[in-house]
Write a protein that holds these residues in place. Sequence first.
Motif, PDB file in Angstrom:
ATOM      1  N   GLY A   1      13.914  13.394  30.871  1.00 49.74           N
ATOM      2  CA  GLY A   1      13.029  12.283  30.782  1.00 49.74           C
ATOM      3  C   GLY A   1      13.091  11.347  31.978  1.00 49.74           C
ATOM      4  N   HIS A   2      14.308  11.121  32.494  1.00 47.53           N
ATOM      5  CA  HIS A   2      14.446  10.183  33.611  1.00 47.53           C
ATOM      6  C   HIS A   2      13.758  10.713  34.868  1.00 47.53           C
TER       7      HIS A   2
ATOM      8  N   ARG B   1       9.982  10.364  34.625  1.00 42.06           N
ATOM      9  CA  ARG B   1       9.544   8.972  34.798  1.00 42.06           C
ATOM     10  C   ARG B   1       9.637   8.537  36.255  1.00 42.06           C
TER      11      ARG B   1
ATOM     12  N   SER C   1       6.898  10.364  38.282  1.00 41.60           N
ATOM     13  CA  SER C   1       5.596   9.799  37.902  1.00 41.60           C
ATOM     14  C   SER C   1       5.378   8.423  38.532  1.00 41.60           C
ATOM     15  N   ALA C   2       6.418   7.598  38.562  1.00 36.22           N
ATOM     16  CA  ALA C   2       6.304   6.274  39.174  1.00 36.22           C
ATOM     17  C   ALA C   2       6.049   6.393  40.674  1.00 36.22           C
TER      18      ALA C   2
END
Length: 55
Positions: free
Chosen positions: A1-2, A5, A8-9
């Motif tokens: 998940g990290h 994220r 994506s950022a």
Amino acid sequence: GHAARLVSALVARIVARDERPFLHVAEANTGAIALYERLGFKTRTHVTFRGFRTP
């Protein structure tokens, strides 16, 4: 998940500058490739990575 994220950022920041995000990844790094594909990246070309050492 990290990782998803974080990538994506970073992609959002790149796109906000009207630039196209891209990645280089070693073919053996299948975990990263799977993540990038889930995020919408596609393979465009294969690149040979080379490393050299000076004596």
